[in-house]
Design a protein around this motif. Structure first.
Motif, PDB file in Angstrom:
ATOM      1  N   GLU A  57      51.820 -21.363  -5.661  1.00  0.00           N
ATOM      2  CA  GLU A  57      52.819 -21.063  -4.620  1.00  0.00           C
ATOM      3  C   GLU A  57      53.933 -22.117  -4.619  1.00  0.00           C
ATOM      4  O   GLU A  57      54.399 -22.499  -5.675  1.00  0.00           O
ATOM      5  CB  GLU A  57      52.125 -20.880  -3.267  1.00  0.00           C
ATOM      6  N   ASP A  58      54.327 -22.622  -3.440  1.00  0.00           N
ATOM      7  CA  ASP A  58      55.502 -23.517  -3.411  1.00  0.00           C
ATOM      8  C   ASP A  58      55.162 -24.992  -3.665  1.00  0.00           C
ATOM      9  O   ASP A  58      56.035 -25.851  -3.674  1.00  0.00           O
ATOM     10  CB  ASP A  58      56.246 -23.387  -2.076  1.00  0.00           C
ATOM     11  N   GLY A  59      53.896 -25.309  -3.841  1.00  0.00           N
ATOM     12  CA  GLY A  59      53.512 -26.706  -4.095  1.00  0.00           C
ATOM     13  C   GLY A  59      53.611 -27.589  -2.863  1.00  0.00           C
ATOM     14  O   GLY A  59      53.538 -28.806  -2.952  1.00  0.00           O
ATOM     15  N   ASN A  60      53.720 -26.957  -1.708  1.00  0.00           N
ATOM     16  CA  ASN A  60      53.860 -27.722  -0.472  1.00  0.00           C
ATOM     17  C   ASN A  60      52.487 -27.804   0.201  1.00  0.00           C
ATOM     18  O   ASN A  60      52.125 -26.926   0.978  1.00  0.00           O
ATOM     19  CB  ASN A  60      54.847 -26.938   0.402  1.00  0.00           C
ATOM     20  N   TYR A  61      51.707 -28.825  -0.139  1.00  0.00           N
ATOM     21  CA  TYR A  61      50.323 -28.884   0.333  1.00  0.00           C
ATOM     22  C   TYR A  61      50.072 -30.134   1.171  1.00  0.00           C
ATOM     23  O   TYR A  61      50.823 -31.094   1.123  1.00  0.00           O
ATOM     24  CB  TYR A  61      49.314 -28.945  -0.830  1.00  0.00           C
ATOM     25  N   SER A  62      48.926 -30.091   1.851  1.00  0.00           N
ATOM     26  CA  SER A  62      48.453 -31.298   2.556  1.00  0.00           C
ATOM     27  C   SER A  62      46.929 -31.292   2.447  1.00  0.00           C
ATOM     28  O   SER A  62      46.313 -30.248   2.174  1.00  0.00           O
ATOM     29  CB  SER A  62      48.870 -31.252   4.029  1.00  0.00           C
ATOM     30  N   ILE A  63      46.317 -32.446   2.692  1.00  0.00           N
ATOM     31  CA  ILE A  63      44.847 -32.500   2.670  1.00  0.00           C
ATOM     32  C   ILE A  63      44.304 -31.619   3.801  1.00  0.00           C
ATOM     33  O   ILE A  63      43.244 -30.998   3.674  1.00  0.00           O
ATOM     34  CB  ILE A  63      44.354 -33.965   2.782  1.00  0.00           C
ATOM     35  N   ASP A  64      45.064 -31.506   4.876  1.00  0.00           N
ATOM     36  CA  ASP A  64      44.688 -30.621   5.977  1.00  0.00           C
ATOM     37  C   ASP A  64      44.591 -29.162   5.522  1.00  0.00           C
ATOM     38  O   ASP A  64      43.644 -28.451   5.862  1.00  0.00           O
ATOM     39  CB  ASP A  64      45.800 -30.718   7.033  1.00  0.00           C
ATOM     40  N   LEU A  65      45.595 -28.737   4.758  1.00  0.00           N
ATOM     41  CA  LEU A  65      45.599 -27.366   4.231  1.00  0.00           C
ATOM     42  C   LEU A  65      44.403 -27.179   3.293  1.00  0.00           C
ATOM     43  O   LEU A  65      43.701 -26.162   3.349  1.00  0.00           O
ATOM     44  CB  LEU A  65      46.910 -27.108   3.474  1.00  0.00           C
ATOM     45  N   PHE A  66      44.130 -28.171   2.451  1.00  0.00           N
ATOM     46  CA  PHE A  66      42.997 -28.089   1.523  1.00  0.00           C
ATOM     47  C   PHE A  66      41.675 -28.008   2.314  1.00  0.00           C
ATOM     48  O   PHE A  66      40.741 -27.325   1.896  1.00  0.00           O
ATOM     49  CB  PHE A  66      42.948 -29.313   0.606  1.00  0.00           C
ATOM     50  N   ALA A  67      41.601 -28.728   3.433  1.00  0.00           N
ATOM     51  CA  ALA A  67      40.378 -28.680   4.252  1.00  0.00           C
ATOM     52  C   ALA A  67      40.228 -27.284   4.875  1.00  0.00           C
ATOM     53  O   ALA A  67      39.116 -26.736   4.924  1.00  0.00           O
ATOM     54  CB  ALA A  67      40.439 -29.752   5.335  1.00  0.00           C
ATOM     55  N   ASP A  68      41.350 -26.706   5.324  1.00  0.00           N
ATOM     56  CA  ASP A  68      41.282 -25.333   5.866  1.00  0.00           C
ATOM     57  C   ASP A  68      40.823 -24.362   4.780  1.00  0.00           C
ATOM     58  O   ASP A  68      40.044 -23.442   5.040  1.00  0.00           O
ATOM     59  CB  ASP A  68      42.649 -24.896   6.406  1.00  0.00           C
ATOM     60  N   ASP A  69      41.308 -24.570   3.549  1.00  0.00           N
ATOM     61  CA  ASP A  69      40.885 -23.711   2.430  1.00  0.00           C
ATOM     62  C   ASP A  69      39.365 -23.764   2.279  1.00  0.00           C
ATOM     63  O   ASP A  69      38.705 -22.741   2.089  1.00  0.00           O
ATOM     64  CB  ASP A  69      41.516 -24.184   1.113  1.00  0.00           C
ATOM     65  N   LEU A  70      38.809 -24.977   2.356  1.00  0.00           N
ATOM     66  CA  LEU A  70      37.353 -25.141   2.183  1.00  0.00           C
ATOM     67  C   LEU A  70      36.602 -24.411   3.312  1.00  0.00           C
ATOM     68  O   LEU A  70      35.628 -23.681   3.053  1.00  0.00           O
ATOM     69  CB  LEU A  70      37.007 -26.634   2.172  1.00  0.00           C
ATOM     70  N   ILE A  71      37.059 -24.596   4.535  1.00  0.00           N
ATOM     71  CA  ILE A  71      36.382 -23.949   5.675  1.00  0.00           C
ATOM     72  C   ILE A  71      36.481 -22.419   5.529  1.00  0.00           C
ATOM     73  O   ILE A  71      35.516 -21.691   5.780  1.00  0.00           O
ATOM     74  CB  ILE A  71      36.981 -24.462   7.008  1.00  0.00           C
ATOM     75  N   ASN A  72      37.644 -21.937   5.052  1.00  0.00           N
ATOM     76  CA  ASN A  72      37.800 -20.484   4.843  1.00  0.00           C
ATOM     77  C   ASN A  72      36.851 -19.962   3.778  1.00  0.00           C
ATOM     78  O   ASN A  72      36.326 -18.848   3.895  1.00  0.00           O
ATOM     79  CB  ASN A  72      39.237 -20.142   4.428  1.00  0.00           C
ATOM     80  N   ILE A  73      36.597 -20.759   2.734  1.00  0.00           N
ATOM     81  CA  ILE A  73      35.657 -20.324   1.686  1.00  0.00           C
ATOM     82  C   ILE A  73      34.264 -20.149   2.288  1.00  0.00           C
ATOM     83  O   ILE A  73      33.577 -19.156   2.041  1.00  0.00           O
ATOM     84  CB  ILE A  73      35.632 -21.336   0.509  1.00  0.00           C
ATOM     85  N   VAL A  74      33.850 -21.112   3.119  1.00  0.00           N
ATOM     86  CA  VAL A  74      32.511 -21.022   3.744  1.00  0.00           C
ATOM     87  C   VAL A  74      32.438 -19.743   4.580  1.00  0.00           C
ATOM     88  O   VAL A  74      31.447 -18.995   4.521  1.00  0.00           O
ATOM     89  CB  VAL A  74      32.231 -22.269   4.620  1.00  0.00           C
ATOM     90  N   GLU A  75      33.524 -19.461   5.339  1.00  0.00           N
ATOM     91  CA  GLU A  75      33.505 -18.260   6.192  1.00  0.00           C
ATOM     92  C   GLU A  75      33.538 -16.993   5.347  1.00  0.00           C
ATOM     93  O   GLU A  75      32.750 -16.076   5.557  1.00  0.00           O
ATOM     94  CB  GLU A  75      34.697 -18.296   7.157  1.00  0.00           C
ATOM     95  N   ASP A  76      34.436 -16.943   4.354  1.00  0.00           N
ATOM     96  CA  ASP A  76      34.572 -15.726   3.531  1.00  0.00           C
ATOM     97  C   ASP A  76      33.281 -15.421   2.773  1.00  0.00           C
ATOM     98  O   ASP A  76      32.897 -14.270   2.614  1.00  0.00           O
ATOM     99  CB  ASP A  76      35.681 -15.884   2.483  1.00  0.00           C
ATOM    100  N   MET A  77      32.609 -16.477   2.286  1.00  0.00           N
ATOM    101  CA  MET A  77      31.375 -16.246   1.509  1.00  0.00           C
ATOM    102  C   MET A  77      30.154 -16.133   2.418  1.00  0.00           C
ATOM    103  O   MET A  77      29.047 -15.930   1.940  1.00  0.00           O
ATOM    104  CB  MET A  77      31.154 -17.386   0.498  1.00  0.00           C
ATOM    105  N   LYS A  78      30.397 -16.244   3.730  1.00  0.00           N
ATOM    106  CA  LYS A  78      29.320 -16.154   4.736  1.00  0.00           C
ATOM    107  C   LYS A  78      28.171 -17.108   4.395  1.00  0.00           C
ATOM    108  O   LYS A  78      26.992 -16.720   4.422  1.00  0.00           O
ATOM    109  CB  LYS A  78      28.818 -14.715   4.871  1.00  0.00           C
ATOM    110  N   LEU A  79      28.515 -18.347   4.060  1.00  0.00           N
ATOM    111  CA  LEU A  79      27.487 -19.321   3.694  1.00  0.00           C
ATOM    112  C   LEU A  79      26.938 -19.954   4.959  1.00  0.00           C
ATOM    113  O   LEU A  79      27.682 -20.262   5.890  1.00  0.00           O
ATOM    114  CB  LEU A  79      28.090 -20.410   2.801  1.00  0.00           C
ATOM    115  N   ASP A  80      25.631 -20.140   4.966  1.00  0.00           N
ATOM    116  CA  ASP A  80      25.004 -20.748   6.142  1.00  0.00           C
ATOM    117  C   ASP A  80      24.873 -22.257   5.910  1.00  0.00           C
ATOM    118  O   ASP A  80      24.048 -22.698   5.125  1.00  0.00           O
ATOM    119  CB  ASP A  80      23.622 -20.097   6.349  1.00  0.00           C
ATOM    120  N   LYS A  81      25.691 -23.006   6.571  1.00  0.00           N
ATOM    121  CA  LYS A  81      25.655 -24.473   6.518  1.00  0.00           C
ATOM    122  C   LYS A  81      25.435 -25.038   5.108  1.00  0.00           C
ATOM    123  O   LYS A  81      24.384 -25.627   4.803  1.00  0.00           O
ATOM    124  CB  LYS A  81      24.583 -24.991   7.458  1.00  0.00           C
ATOM    125  N   PRO A  82      26.410 -24.857   4.229  1.00  0.00           N
ATOM    126  CA  PRO A  82      26.257 -25.434   2.893  1.00  0.00           C
ATOM    127  C   PRO A  82      26.345 -26.955   2.950  1.00  0.00           C
ATOM    128  O   PRO A  82      26.869 -27.528   3.914  1.00  0.00           O
ATOM    129  CB  PRO A  82      27.480 -24.887   2.144  1.00  0.00           C
TER     130      PRO A  82
END
Ligand code: MLT
Length: 255
Positions: A57-82
């Motif tokens: 995308e635009d290359g405009n990232y932050s560690i905060d955005l990367f952390a949200d990405d990780l939390i979204n992966i846990v939710e999307d994959m329906k992982l129980d407390k990885p």
């Protein structure tokens, strides 16, 4: 926003572990450790936004955005407390994700990483890295930076593996690489949060790591209530690549 590229072993009913790679690498830096752990765990890795096969995308990232990405992966994959296991930049992401949502995860593994932000000298190095990529190209930057993360022994004895790692890193999109550099430069301190972590944490460091040194990582571990600190022999900053057997063994014992 486009989804990130995820690489997972066959789902099983074992405990999930999400592996987050460091910079400027991608999920492939965790493959050996994942293969060693696959009979005991459900191993998942992904490419951080901007790197490997994930969207740039635009290359405009932050560690905060990367952390949200990780939390979204846990939710999307329906992982129980990885459990999560972050190497270097992946550790910055893991710590920030914990700060945002500690109930999402069961255990934390921090490998060759730190909680402090960049000091002025560190920030100036990030600016110089971006300038180098702009002026001289990504290949030149990667060929200088990547070897500095490995021990001399590894460089002498496993030069094929080192060259493989370099060639993976050269294939990233420069916009994504520069976006990650800026995200790391702008990251804020997670040190004040360390003594509030309530879950078990394993802190791993290569004995010759000069980027996140054993002394600094031990200090970090001491700030965490329930932490174990282990030094990985025959490794510098890239312990999961340089000594995957010991890293996998420590993770297996810890979990
Ligand atoms: C990494 O391995 O992720 C980077 O070296 C971390 C950093 O540059 O701060």
């Amino acid at each position: 926003m486009e989804k990130l590229k995820i690489f997972a072993h066959q789902p099983n009913n074992k405990k999930p572990i999400i592996f987050i790679h460091g910079f400027p690498y991608d999920h492939r830096m965790w493959i050996k450790v994942m293969n060693l752990l696959q009979s005991n765990f459900y191993c998942i890795a992904y490419d951080v936004r901007g790197l490997g096969e994930s969207p740039v995308e635009d290359g405009n990232y932050s560690i905060d955005l990367f952390a949200d990405d990780l939390i979204n992966i846990v939710e999307d994959m329906k992982l129980d407390k990885p459990a999560i296991c972050g190497h270097s930049m992946g550790g910055y992401i893991a710590l920030r994700a914990f700060e945002k949502s500690d109930s999402t995860f069961s255990n934390l593994i921090l490998c060759d990483t730190k909680s402090e932000p960049d000091n002025d000298e560190g920030k100036a190095k990030r600016d110089a890295a971006i300038k180098k990529i702009d002026d001289e190209g990504l290949e030149k930057y990667v060929r200088e930076f990547v070897p500095s993360c490995f021990s001399n022994n590894f460089k002498n004895e496993k030069s094929d593996e080192l060259n493989n790692t370099i060639s993976f890193a050269e294939q990233h999109n420069p916009v994504g690489v520069k976006g990650c550099i800026t995200a790391m430069k702008n990251r804020t301190d997670t040190t004040p949060y360390l003594n509030r972590i309530k879950i078990p944490v394993l802190v791993l460091v290569g004995e010759e790591d000069t980027i996140s040194t054993p002394i600094k990582m031990k200090e970090m571990a001491e700030k965490i209530k329930e932490s174990k600190f282990k030094i990985i022999s025959n490794a510098a900053h890239m312990a999961p690549v340089e000594n995957p057997e010991s890293v996998a063994e420590e993770i297996r014992k810890f979990l």
